[in-house]
Scaffold this active site. Structure first.
Site, PDB file in Angstrom:
ATOM      1  N   LYS A 123       2.421   3.994  18.783  1.00 46.96           N
ATOM      2  CA  LYS A 123       2.662   5.376  18.351  1.00 46.96           C
ATOM      3  C   LYS A 123       2.926   6.289  19.559  1.00 46.96           C
ATOM      4  O   LYS A 123       3.785   7.172  19.510  1.00 46.96           O
ATOM      5  CB  LYS A 123       1.475   5.875  17.549  1.00 46.96           C
ATOM      6  CG  LYS A 123       1.322   5.134  16.217  1.00 46.96           C
ATOM      7  CD  LYS A 123      -0.035   5.365  15.618  1.00 46.96           C
ATOM      8  CE  LYS A 123      -0.218   4.610  14.316  1.00 46.96           C
ATOM      9  NZ  LYS A 123      -1.603   4.627  13.844  1.00 46.96           N
ATOM     10  N   THR A 175       0.830  -1.209   0.000  1.00 50.38           N
ATOM     11  CA  THR A 175       0.000   0.000   0.000  1.00 50.38           C
ATOM     12  C   THR A 175       0.866   1.261   0.000  1.00 50.38           C
ATOM     13  O   THR A 175       0.708   2.156  -0.836  1.00 50.38           O
ATOM     14  CB  THR A 175      -0.932   0.000   1.236  1.00 50.38           C
ATOM     15  OG1 THR A 175      -1.658  -1.223   1.235  1.00 50.38           O
ATOM     16  CG2 THR A 175      -1.894   1.168   1.215  1.00 50.38           C
ATOM     17  N   VAL A 176       1.800   1.339   0.962  1.00 53.94           N
ATOM     18  CA  VAL A 176       2.618   2.556   1.084  1.00 53.94           C
ATOM     19  C   VAL A 176       3.738   2.556   0.039  1.00 53.94           C
ATOM     20  O   VAL A 176       3.950   3.565  -0.656  1.00 53.94           O
ATOM     21  CB  VAL A 176       3.201   2.677   2.512  1.00 53.94           C
ATOM     22  CG1 VAL A 176       4.093   3.917   2.620  1.00 53.94           C
ATOM     23  CG2 VAL A 176       2.077   2.745   3.545  1.00 53.94           C
ATOM     24  N   GLY A 214      -3.467   5.714   4.930  1.00 55.44           N
ATOM     25  CA  GLY A 214      -3.769   5.749   3.496  1.00 55.44           C
ATOM     26  C   GLY A 214      -2.466   5.730   2.731  1.00 55.44           C
ATOM     27  O   GLY A 214      -1.487   6.367   3.154  1.00 55.44           O
ATOM     28  N   ASP A 256      -2.027  -0.577  18.485  1.00 55.18           N
ATOM     29  CA  ASP A 256      -1.449   0.265  17.438  1.00 55.18           C
ATOM     30  C   ASP A 256      -1.213   1.679  17.983  1.00 55.18           C
ATOM     31  O   ASP A 256      -0.136   2.259  17.798  1.00 55.18           O
ATOM     32  CB  ASP A 256      -2.421   0.291  16.234  1.00 55.18           C
ATOM     33  CG  ASP A 256      -1.986   1.261  15.170  1.00 55.18           C
ATOM     34  OD1 ASP A 256      -1.227   0.871  14.274  1.00 55.18           O
ATOM     35  OD2 ASP A 256      -2.418   2.445  15.228  1.00 55.18           O
TER      36      ASP A 256
HETATM   37  N1  LIG Z   1      -1.134   1.387   5.041  1.00 52.68           N
HETATM   38  C1  LIG Z   1      -1.114   2.539   5.693  1.00 52.68           C
HETATM   39  O1  LIG Z   1      -2.026   3.372   5.541  1.00 52.68           O
HETATM   40  C2  LIG Z   1       0.012   2.863   6.633  1.00 52.68           C
HETATM   41  C3  LIG Z   1       0.002   4.083   7.333  1.00 52.68           C
HETATM   42  C4  LIG Z   1       1.086   4.403   8.171  1.00 52.68           C
HETATM   43  C5  LIG Z   1       2.131   3.507   8.323  1.00 52.68           C
HETATM   44  N2  LIG Z   1       2.087   2.311   7.653  1.00 52.68           N
HETATM   45  C6  LIG Z   1       3.211   1.390   7.833  1.00 52.68           C
HETATM   46  O2  LIG Z   1       3.864   1.182   6.575  1.00 52.68           O
HETATM   47  C7  LIG Z   1       4.415  -0.126   6.535  1.00 52.68           C
HETATM   48  C8  LIG Z   1       3.909  -0.846   5.283  1.00 52.68           C
HETATM   49  O3  LIG Z   1       2.495  -0.920   5.339  1.00 52.68           O
HETATM   50  P1  LIG Z   1       1.633  -1.337   4.043  1.00 52.68           P
HETATM   51  O4  LIG Z   1       0.213  -1.059   4.409  1.00 52.68           O
HETATM   52  O5  LIG Z   1       2.219  -0.703   2.827  1.00 52.68           O
HETATM   53  O6  LIG Z   1       1.883  -2.937   4.002  1.00 52.68           O
HETATM   54  P2  LIG Z   1       1.523  -3.961   2.818  1.00 52.68           P
HETATM   55  O7  LIG Z   1       0.544  -3.356   1.886  1.00 52.68           O
HETATM   56  O8  LIG Z   1       1.207  -5.248   3.489  1.00 52.68           O
HETATM   57  O9  LIG Z   1       2.918  -4.120   2.025  1.00 52.68           O
HETATM   58  C9  LIG Z   1       4.018  -4.790   2.564  1.00 52.68           C
HETATM   59  C10 LIG Z   1       5.091  -4.961   1.487  1.00 52.68           C
HETATM   60  O10 LIG Z   1       6.237  -5.546   2.116  1.00 52.68           O
HETATM   61  C11 LIG Z   1       6.598  -6.727   1.419  1.00 52.68           C
HETATM   62  N3  LIG Z   1       7.075  -7.728   2.358  1.00 52.68           N
HETATM   63  C12 LIG Z   1       6.396  -8.309   3.390  1.00 52.68           C
HETATM   64  N4  LIG Z   1       7.179  -9.189   4.024  1.00 52.68           N
HETATM   65  C13 LIG Z   1       8.369  -9.193   3.376  1.00 52.68           C
HETATM   66  C14 LIG Z   1       9.582  -9.895   3.544  1.00 52.68           C
HETATM   67  N5  LIG Z   1       9.731 -10.794   4.517  1.00 52.68           N
HETATM   68  N6  LIG Z   1      10.602  -9.624   2.695  1.00 52.68           N
HETATM   69  C15 LIG Z   1      10.455  -8.710   1.705  1.00 52.68           C
HETATM   70  N7  LIG Z   1       9.338  -8.015   1.492  1.00 52.68           N
HETATM   71  C16 LIG Z   1       8.293  -8.253   2.312  1.00 52.68           C
HETATM   72  C17 LIG Z   1       5.349  -7.210   0.726  1.00 52.68           C
HETATM   73  O11 LIG Z   1       5.764  -8.005  -0.354  1.00 52.68           O
HETATM   74  P3  LIG Z   1       4.763  -8.660  -1.459  1.00 52.68           P
HETATM   75  O12 LIG Z   1       4.315  -7.469  -2.292  1.00 52.68           O
HETATM   76  O13 LIG Z   1       5.620  -9.611  -2.215  1.00 52.68           O
HETATM   77  O14 LIG Z   1       3.649  -9.266  -0.666  1.00 52.68           O
HETATM   78  C18 LIG Z   1       4.685  -5.873   0.340  1.00 52.68           C
HETATM   79  O15 LIG Z   1       5.213  -5.407  -0.877  1.00 52.68           O
HETATM   80  C19 LIG Z   1       4.030  -0.792   7.865  1.00 52.68           C
HETATM   81  O16 LIG Z   1       5.086  -0.628   8.794  1.00 52.68           O
HETATM   82  C20 LIG Z   1       2.821   0.002   8.317  1.00 52.68           C
HETATM   83  O17 LIG Z   1       2.631  -0.014   9.723  1.00 52.68           O
HETATM   84  C21 LIG Z   1       1.068   1.975   6.813  1.00 52.68           C
END
Ligand SMILES: NC(=O)c1ccc[n+]([C@@H]2O[C@H](COP(=O)([O-])OP(=O)(O)OC[C@H]3O[C@@H](n4cnc5c(N)ncnc54)[C@H](OP(=O)(O)O)[C@@H]3O)[C@@H](O)[C@H]2O)c1
Length: 407
Positions: A190, A14-15, A287, A186
């Site tokens: 923070k 997502t990010v 987001g 969560d």
């Molecule tokens: N989503 C939000 O709105 C938001 C807001 C603030 C902070 N965050 C933080 O941002 C971070 C990412 O969140 P997200 O929502 O983007 O997560 P996500 O959509 O689940 O994406 C995670 C990514 O990391 C990769 N990944 C997972 N395990 C891995 C591993 N062992 N080795 C290599 N790559 C790996 C996944 O690979 P694949 O593509 O191959 O599955 C995917 O590309 C988190 O720390 C979260 O707390 C998110």
């Protein structure tokens, strides 16, 4: 032609996906500011890329994998190799922050993490830089958008917790598994990071007490309205008796509190100190595009001159038992003397009643009151005694009330 600034992207979900789209769209502007053109030179996902290669080909690593391992290992290895790191990972920083910040200092690199707390709301930068001299007394935060959306909907429509959660999931404000959002964990992660910066003292996630919103009922919302209160999942970090209390729990706010009007999936943080009175920052807490914008802001900062999180110079004691005002909701038999007996038990623990709403419901009555601040241990001792009275029809429910009003 300017130099290229090479970025290794760990995670493209997502990010990470939103970051990969945003970077080329802003590259020319960033080049004008920094004199370098940022380019993603490697991507690592579960299904793609090799960490060693991504590391070798980059000047800076963006970690948006999430979780503890392998994110911790990658971040440490990147900094040991002399690369700056930008991360959005609150779980990692709230559990291994001191190790990571020490590694950044040792290797003279930057570790930036604006997106780990309150999404795009620039609370990390403001606490670490703008308010570095403010001698902060207290920080209150609504730092979880999912729960703020659920509570806002319950207040707005009178619906149940379960219906509001289902609505949040349908609209993409809540994950399929919302456990860590709704149980407060969560937000606790923070608040641990916020407390570390605001009070310059190491705070681990395990030291943050937290309580979620799963037990809140539509009833609580209705009575609260009668009492002029609105409910939030509130994070607090504050100086108490020479120590520091960091906690997350549902709390009622009076309408004029700056956080009372923060509705929907928004986040907001109020910082209080004698010198600045009060500053409130608010905005989208999550987001993909919003979080990616905060990540890119950190990348640009890292491309300019260095900044780092200095070693903690204090070790304040973490205080668990603090004073709070409370809302107390009781289902009782409708007979004389009930209110007097409840008030007497509260009085013996040093609690005095601020306001009361009483409604008859056939054989039962609801007694809802707000009590003035007292130590939580004393209040809960009184609640245990009240729960044992023969006229109680169910276990009393208690929620903290924030008394401060800013006008
Ligand atoms: N989503 C939000 O709105 C938001 C807001 C603030 C902070 N965050 C933080 O941002 C971070 C990412 O969140 P997200 O929502 O983007 O997560 P996500 O959509 O689940 O994406 C995670 C990514 O990391 C990769 N990944 C997972 N395990 C891995 C591993 N062992 N080795 C290599 N790559 C790996 C996944 O690979 P694949 O593509 O191959 O599955 C995917 O590309 C988190 O720390 C979260 O707390 C998110």
């Amino acid at each position: 032609m300017s130099d290229v600034f090479r970025i290794g992207l760990l995670g493209r979900g997502t990010v990470g996906g939103a970051f990969a789209e945003l970077l080329p769209a802003r590259a020319a502007q960033i080049e004008a500011i920094t004199g370098m053109r940022p380019v993603i030179t490697g991507v690592l996902r579960r299904s793609e890329g090799d960490f060693e290669q991504v590391l070798e080909d980059s000047d800076l690593i963006v970690e948006v994998i999430g979780g503890i391992e392998p994110a911790r290992d990658y971040v440490l290895r990147a900094m040991q190799a002399g690369k700056h790191v930008v991360t959005a990972n609150k779980q990692l920083l709230s559990q291994h922050g001191e190790e990571l910040w020490a590694c950044a200092r040792e290797h003279g690199v930057q570790l930036r993490f604006e997106a780990a707390v309150a999404g795009v709301v620039p609370v990390i930068r403001v606490l670490g830089e703008s308010l570095a001299a403010a001698d902060v007394e207290r920080v209150h935060g609504i730092v979880n958008g999912t729960t703020n959306y659920i509570l806002s909907e319950m207040a707005r429509t009178g619906c149940s917790y379960e219906d509001a959660l289902a609505d949040a999931q349908r609209l993409g404000y809540a994950e399929a598994d919302p456990t860590e959002d709704v149980n407060g964990k969560d937000a606790a992660a923070k608040m641990a990071i916020i407390a570390r910066l605001a009070f310059d003292t190491p705070v681990h996630l395990d030291q943050v007490t937290y309580e979620g919103i799963e037990h809140i009922t539509a009833d609580d919302m209705e009575y609260a309205r009668d009492l002029g209160l609105g409910l939030k999942l509130l994070g607090t970090a504050e100086r108490v008796d020479g120590g520091l209390s960091v906690r997350v729990h549902p709390a009622f706010l009076y309408g004029s509190h700056p956080l009372a009007s923060v509705g929907g999936p928004f986040n907001a943080v109020t910082i209080e100190s004698e010198s600045i009175t009060e500053i409130t920052l608010s905005g989208p807490g999550a987001g993909g595009p919003q979080t990616a914008s905060a990540v890119l802001g950190d990348v640009i900062s890292a491309m300019i001159p260095p900044a780092s999180t200095p070693e903690a110079t204090q070790a304040l004691e973490i205080v668990q038992d603090v004073e709070s005002a409370f809302y107390l909701h009781m289902e009782v038999a409708d007979r004389p003397g009930v209110l007097a007996q409840v008030a007497q038990i509260l009085g013996l623990q040093g609690a005095s009643v601020k306001s009361v709403v009483q409604k008859g419901l056939g054989e039962k009555a609801r007694l809802v009151m707000v009590v003035h601040p007292l130590l939580e241990s004393k209040f809960y001792a009184a609640v245990d005694l009240i729960a044992g009275l023969d006229f109680m029809r169910s276990r009393p429910r208690a929620i903290r009330v924030i008394e401060e009003e800013f006008t």
